[in-house]
Design a protein around this motif. Sequence first.
Motif, mmCIF file in Angstrom:
data_model
loop_
_atom_site.group_PDB
_atom_site.id
_atom_site.type_symbol
_atom_site.label_atom_id
_atom_site.label_comp_id
_atom_site.label_asym_id
_atom_site.label_seq_id
_atom_site.Cartn_x
_atom_site.Cartn_y
_atom_site.Cartn_z
ATOM 1 N N GLU A 22 -38.632 213.793 8.786
ATOM 2 C CA GLU A 22 -38.045 213.637 7.400
ATOM 3 C C GLU A 22 -39.309 214.142 6.373
ATOM 4 N N GLN A 23 -40.402 213.833 6.545
ATOM 5 C CA GLN A 23 -41.506 214.098 5.504
ATOM 6 C C GLN A 23 -41.677 215.544 5.571
ATOM 7 N N ILE A 24 -41.528 216.185 6.679
ATOM 8 C CA ILE A 24 -41.818 217.345 6.855
ATOM 9 C C ILE A 24 -40.778 218.422 6.202
ATOM 10 N N ALA A 25 -39.421 217.985 6.287
ATOM 11 C CA ALA A 25 -38.329 218.621 5.728
ATOM 12 C C ALA A 25 -38.667 218.587 4.070
ATOM 13 N N THR A 26 -38.973 217.305 3.525
ATOM 14 C CA THR A 26 -39.209 217.270 2.277
ATOM 15 C C THR A 26 -40.442 217.883 1.879
ATOM 16 N N THR A 27 -41.498 218.194 2.578
ATOM 17 C CA THR A 27 -42.570 218.878 2.095
ATOM 18 C C THR A 27 -42.193 220.482 2.138
ATOM 19 N N GLU A 28 -41.530 220.789 3.218
ATOM 20 C CA GLU A 28 -41.064 222.375 3.183
ATOM 21 C C GLU A 28 -40.396 222.551 1.839
ATOM 22 N N VAL A 29 -39.428 221.561 1.434
ATOM 23 C CA VAL A 29 -38.439 221.722 0.220
ATOM 24 C C VAL A 29 -39.405 221.967 -0.858
ATOM 25 N N GLU A 30 -40.439 220.790 -1.121
ATOM 26 C CA GLU A 30 -41.328 221.059 -2.172
ATOM 27 C C GLU A 30 -42.222 222.386 -1.997
ATOM 28 N N ILE A 31 -42.556 222.914 -0.925
ATOM 29 C CA ILE A 31 -43.405 224.135 -0.718
ATOM 30 C C ILE A 31 -42.393 225.036 -1.126
ATOM 31 N N LYS A 32 -41.044 225.131 -0.767
ATOM 32 C CA LYS A 32 -40.240 226.514 -1.308
ATOM 33 C C LYS A 32 -40.173 226.275 -2.847
ATOM 34 N N LYS A 33 -39.940 225.009 -3.586
ATOM 35 C CA LYS A 33 -39.895 225.111 -4.997
ATOM 36 C C LYS A 33 -41.108 225.408 -5.753
ATOM 37 N N ALA A 34 -42.274 225.068 -4.861
ATOM 38 C CA ALA A 34 -43.577 225.717 -5.598
ATOM 39 C C ALA A 34 -43.763 227.069 -5.426
ATOM 40 N N SER A 35 -43.151 227.584 -4.292
ATOM 41 C CA SER A 35 -43.299 228.965 -4.034
ATOM 42 C C SER A 35 -42.278 229.768 -5.256
ATOM 43 N N GLN A 36 -41.209 229.268 -5.419
ATOM 44 C CA GLN A 36 -40.283 229.937 -6.270
ATOM 45 C C GLN A 36 -40.997 229.726 -7.884
ATOM 46 N N SER A 37 -41.517 228.657 -8.002
ATOM 47 C CA SER A 37 -42.307 228.410 -9.297
ATOM 48 C C SER A 37 -43.489 229.391 -9.607
ATOM 49 N N ARG A 38 -44.260 229.513 -8.696
ATOM 50 C CA ARG A 38 -45.313 230.475 -8.626
ATOM 51 C C ARG A 38 -44.710 232.002 -8.797
ATOM 52 N N GLU A 39 -43.668 232.346 -8.206
ATOM 53 C CA GLU A 39 -43.035 233.563 -8.288
ATOM 54 C C GLU A 39 -42.685 233.911 -9.879
ATOM 55 N N ALA A 40 -42.282 232.867 -10.360
ATOM 56 C CA ALA A 40 -41.617 232.985 -11.740
ATOM 57 C C ALA A 40 -42.790 233.041 -12.720
ATOM 58 N N GLU A 41 -43.643 232.309 -12.522
ATOM 59 C CA GLU A 41 -45.014 232.323 -13.340
ATOM 60 C C GLU A 41 -45.613 233.374 -13.217
#
Length: 138
Positions: A51-70
């Motif tokens: 569950e923690q791995i899944a949560t971390t992967e979701v956070e990584i995807k969100k951070a990646s999208q945020s970095r792409e937008a930035e």
Amino acid sequence: VKFKAYCESELDTNEKTVYQKTELKKDLEAKISQLESLITKLHEEIAAAKEQIATTEVEIKKASQSREAENAEFQTVVSDQRASQTILKQALQKLKDFYEKKIGDKSTLLQTAQEPPVKFNAYKTNEGASPVIGLIEQ
């Protein structure tokens, strides 16, 4: 008499063996119970880790999208700044050309008299009409 002694000896040995085996069985059952609880605990920890791995992967995807937008915003800002620098360099060059070559001298800035596109008649009042109407009609 010998047979009785033999039977008692065998019975005694049998009782000792049964007691030992019973104790071994209890110990093994306790160990099995302990290992089953450990397995249950480890399954729970594995589920929590997944569950923690899944949560971390979701956070990584969100951070990646945020970095792409930035990054896209940053690239836009950089291109705007480069365009501004180019424009400022061109303006600076024009100013240097103007002041260094004395293009702005008074003699070069004198304007020649131009003839207006429409010639106006001399101002005079019309008989029976206001001066403004006469001026507009001309």
